[in-house]
Write a protein that holds these residues in place. Structure first.
Motif, PDB file in Angstrom:
ATOM      1  N   ILE A 176      -3.575   0.177  19.525  1.00  0.00           N
ATOM      2  CA  ILE A 176      -4.840   0.355  18.809  1.00  0.00           C
ATOM      3  C   ILE A 176      -5.358   1.776  19.009  1.00  0.00           C
ATOM      4  O   ILE A 176      -5.796   2.436  18.056  1.00  0.00           O
ATOM      5  CB  ILE A 176      -5.880  -0.692  19.268  1.00  0.00           C
ATOM      6  N   SER A 177      -5.287   2.279  20.233  1.00  0.00           N
ATOM      7  CA  SER A 177      -5.745   3.646  20.512  1.00  0.00           C
ATOM      8  C   SER A 177      -4.907   4.684  19.785  1.00  0.00           C
ATOM      9  O   SER A 177      -5.443   5.649  19.231  1.00  0.00           O
ATOM     10  CB  SER A 177      -5.706   3.917  22.018  1.00  0.00           C
ATOM     11  N   VAL A 178      -3.586   4.490  19.780  1.00  0.00           N
ATOM     12  CA  VAL A 178      -2.701   5.427  19.075  1.00  0.00           C
ATOM     13  C   VAL A 178      -2.990   5.404  17.577  1.00  0.00           C
ATOM     14  O   VAL A 178      -3.057   6.453  16.929  1.00  0.00           O
ATOM     15  CB  VAL A 178      -1.226   5.103  19.373  1.00  0.00           C
ATOM     16  N   ALA A 179      -3.187   4.212  17.022  1.00  0.00           N
ATOM     17  CA  ALA A 179      -3.483   4.103  15.594  1.00  0.00           C
ATOM     18  C   ALA A 179      -4.815   4.770  15.255  1.00  0.00           C
ATOM     19  O   ALA A 179      -4.936   5.472  14.243  1.00  0.00           O
ATOM     20  CB  ALA A 179      -3.499   2.642  15.171  1.00  0.00           C
ATOM     21  N   MET A 180      -5.819   4.568  16.090  1.00  0.00           N
ATOM     22  CA  MET A 180      -7.126   5.182  15.830  1.00  0.00           C
ATOM     23  C   MET A 180      -7.053   6.698  15.933  1.00  0.00           C
ATOM     24  O   MET A 180      -7.575   7.413  15.073  1.00  0.00           O
ATOM     25  CB  MET A 180      -8.172   4.631  16.801  1.00  0.00           C
ATOM     26  N   LEU A 181      -6.393   7.203  16.975  1.00  0.00           N
ATOM     27  CA  LEU A 181      -6.267   8.646  17.146  1.00  0.00           C
ATOM     28  C   LEU A 181      -5.426   9.265  16.024  1.00  0.00           C
ATOM     29  O   LEU A 181      -5.784  10.305  15.461  1.00  0.00           O
ATOM     30  CB  LEU A 181      -5.655   8.970  18.508  1.00  0.00           C
ATOM     31  N   GLY A 182      -4.325   8.589  15.681  1.00  0.00           N
ATOM     32  CA  GLY A 182      -3.463   9.099  14.609  1.00  0.00           C
ATOM     33  C   GLY A 182      -4.164   9.126  13.262  1.00  0.00           C
ATOM     34  O   GLY A 182      -4.062  10.102  12.516  1.00  0.00           O
ATOM     35  N   SER A 183      -4.909   8.063  12.943  1.00  0.00           N
ATOM     36  CA  SER A 183      -5.602   8.043  11.647  1.00  0.00           C
ATOM     37  C   SER A 183      -6.727   9.072  11.618  1.00  0.00           C
ATOM     38  O   SER A 183      -6.995   9.675  10.583  1.00  0.00           O
ATOM     39  CB  SER A 183      -6.150   6.647  11.358  1.00  0.00           C
ATOM     40  N   TRP A 184      -7.388   9.293  12.764  1.00  0.00           N
ATOM     41  CA  TRP A 184      -8.427  10.316  12.828  1.00  0.00           C
ATOM     42  C   TRP A 184      -7.829  11.700  12.599  1.00  0.00           C
ATOM     43  O   TRP A 184      -8.362  12.496  11.811  1.00  0.00           O
ATOM     44  CB  TRP A 184      -9.125  10.249  14.184  1.00  0.00           C
ATOM     45  N   LEU A 185      -6.714  11.990  13.272  1.00  0.00           N
ATOM     46  CA  LEU A 185      -6.079  13.295  13.097  1.00  0.00           C
ATOM     47  C   LEU A 185      -5.570  13.476  11.666  1.00  0.00           C
ATOM     48  O   LEU A 185      -5.731  14.555  11.083  1.00  0.00           O
ATOM     49  CB  LEU A 185      -4.917  13.458  14.086  1.00  0.00           C
ATOM     50  N   LEU A 186      -4.964  12.436  11.104  1.00  0.00           N
ATOM     51  CA  LEU A 186      -4.481  12.521   9.728  1.00  0.00           C
ATOM     52  C   LEU A 186      -5.639  12.771   8.760  1.00  0.00           C
ATOM     53  O   LEU A 186      -5.539  13.615   7.866  1.00  0.00           O
ATOM     54  CB  LEU A 186      -3.733  11.243   9.350  1.00  0.00           C
ATOM     55  N   GLY A 187      -6.744  12.066   8.950  1.00  0.00           N
ATOM     56  CA  GLY A 187      -7.915  12.285   8.101  1.00  0.00           C
ATOM     57  C   GLY A 187      -8.461  13.690   8.238  1.00  0.00           C
ATOM     58  O   GLY A 187      -8.843  14.321   7.244  1.00  0.00           O
ATOM     59  N   LEU A 188      -8.490  14.204   9.463  1.00  0.00           N
ATOM     60  CA  LEU A 188      -8.966  15.562   9.703  1.00  0.00           C
ATOM     61  C   LEU A 188      -8.095  16.588   8.987  1.00  0.00           C
ATOM     62  O   LEU A 188      -8.595  17.514   8.338  1.00  0.00           O
ATOM     63  CB  LEU A 188      -8.997  15.828  11.209  1.00  0.00           C
ATOM     64  N   VAL A 189      -6.784  16.414   9.070  1.00  0.00           N
ATOM     65  CA  VAL A 189      -5.854  17.347   8.428  1.00  0.00           C
ATOM     66  C   VAL A 189      -5.986  17.268   6.907  1.00  0.00           C
ATOM     67  O   VAL A 189      -6.032  18.297   6.220  1.00  0.00           O
ATOM     68  CB  VAL A 189      -4.408  17.056   8.884  1.00  0.00           C
ATOM     69  N   VAL A 190      -6.071  16.057   6.374  1.00  0.00           N
ATOM     70  CA  VAL A 190      -6.181  15.902   4.915  1.00  0.00           C
ATOM     71  C   VAL A 190      -7.483  16.516   4.401  1.00  0.00           C
ATOM     72  O   VAL A 190      -7.484  17.206   3.375  1.00  0.00           O
ATOM     73  CB  VAL A 190      -6.078  14.411   4.520  1.00  0.00           C
ATOM     74  N   VAL A 191      -8.579  16.318   5.103  1.00  0.00           N
ATOM     75  CA  VAL A 191      -9.855  16.910   4.678  1.00  0.00           C
ATOM     76  C   VAL A 191      -9.778  18.435   4.749  1.00  0.00           C
ATOM     77  O   VAL A 191     -10.244  19.137   3.849  1.00  0.00           O
ATOM     78  CB  VAL A 191     -11.021  16.375   5.534  1.00  0.00           C
ATOM     79  N   GLY A 192      -9.158  18.954   5.805  1.00  0.00           N
ATOM     80  CA  GLY A 192      -9.008  20.410   5.925  1.00  0.00           C
ATOM     81  C   GLY A 192      -8.177  20.989   4.800  1.00  0.00           C
ATOM     82  O   GLY A 192      -8.546  21.999   4.191  1.00  0.00           O
ATOM     83  N   TRP A 193      -7.031  20.354   4.534  1.00  0.00           N
ATOM     84  CA  TRP A 193      -6.171  20.843   3.444  1.00  0.00           C
ATOM     85  C   TRP A 193      -6.882  20.728   2.097  1.00  0.00           C
ATOM     86  O   TRP A 193      -6.746  21.609   1.244  1.00  0.00           O
ATOM     87  CB  TRP A 193      -4.870  20.064   3.399  1.00  0.00           C
ATOM     88  N   THR A 194      -7.625  19.665   1.900  1.00  0.00           N
ATOM     89  CA  THR A 194      -8.349  19.492   0.640  1.00  0.00           C
ATOM     90  C   THR A 194      -9.415  20.574   0.482  1.00  0.00           C
ATOM     91  O   THR A 194      -9.564  21.155  -0.597  1.00  0.00           O
ATOM     92  CB  THR A 194      -9.004  18.101   0.588  1.00  0.00           C
ATOM     93  N   ALA A 195     -10.139  20.876   1.558  1.00  0.00           N
ATOM     94  CA  ALA A 195     -11.171  21.911   1.492  1.00  0.00           C
ATOM     95  C   ALA A 195     -10.559  23.275   1.190  1.00  0.00           C
ATOM     96  O   ALA A 195     -11.060  24.020   0.333  1.00  0.00           O
ATOM     97  CB  ALA A 195     -11.951  21.964   2.810  1.00  0.00           C
ATOM     98  N   VAL A 196      -9.469  23.599   1.854  1.00  0.00           N
ATOM     99  CA  VAL A 196      -8.808  24.889   1.603  1.00  0.00           C
ATOM    100  C   VAL A 196      -8.264  24.933   0.175  1.00  0.00           C
ATOM    101  O   VAL A 196      -8.399  25.944  -0.527  1.00  0.00           O
ATOM    102  CB  VAL A 196      -7.691  25.132   2.641  1.00  0.00           C
ATOM    103  N   GLY A 197      -7.671  23.834  -0.277  1.00  0.00           N
ATOM    104  CA  GLY A 197      -7.151  23.788  -1.650  1.00  0.00           C
ATOM    105  C   GLY A 197      -8.243  23.952  -2.686  1.00  0.00           C
ATOM    106  O   GLY A 197      -8.079  24.664  -3.673  1.00  0.00           O
TER     107      GLY A 197
END
Length: 125
Positions: free
Chosen positions: A87-108
């Motif tokens: 559960i902790s790995v899934a929460m941390l992984g989804s948080w990091l993935l969301g952070l990266v996607v939002v960053g890439w979207t903002a830069v794009g």
């Protein structure tokens, strides 16, 4: 207020029906919220409309909507204790993935719209 709540529930039910008919892998309330957003953008109701008053009233008490989630966490403490690592790995992984996607979207979007970021120096005139 009742008319506004009826509109909100109506859009949620409409979203549930669309998801059920089209067998979409998205929750019905999310589709209903998207339809409500489109409806409000096209219609542009005045600030005194019943749907906006109902939404504002619900937002004033938003913290109450977290009570069922808190009760669910307490009810499943045994499961959470047994499976804390995945559960902790899934929460941390989804948080990091969301952070990266939002960053890439903002830069794009910045590149697409041609607007420089605030942290970049602007060219001297």
């Amino acid at each position: 207020m009742i008319l506004g709540l009826t509109w909100l529930i109506g859009f949620q039910i409409l979203g549930e029906v669309i998801v059920g008919v089209l067998d979409l892998p998205v929750p019905g309330p999310v589709v209903g919220m998207l339809l409500l957003f489109v409806f409000l953008r096209l219609r542009r109701p005045p600030g005194s409309s019943s749907i906006l008053r109902a939404g504002s009233g619900l937002l004033r008490h938003l913290q109450l909507f977290f009570v069922p989630a808190g009760v669910g966490v307490v009810a499943y403490l045994g499961v959470l204790g047994d499976d804390w690592l995945p559960i902790s790995v899934a929460m941390l992984g989804s948080w990091l993935l969301g952070l990266v996607v939002v960053g890439w979207t903002a830069v794009g979007l910045e590149r697409l719209l041609g607007q420089p970021r605030d942290d970049q120096p602007r060219a001297a005139s």
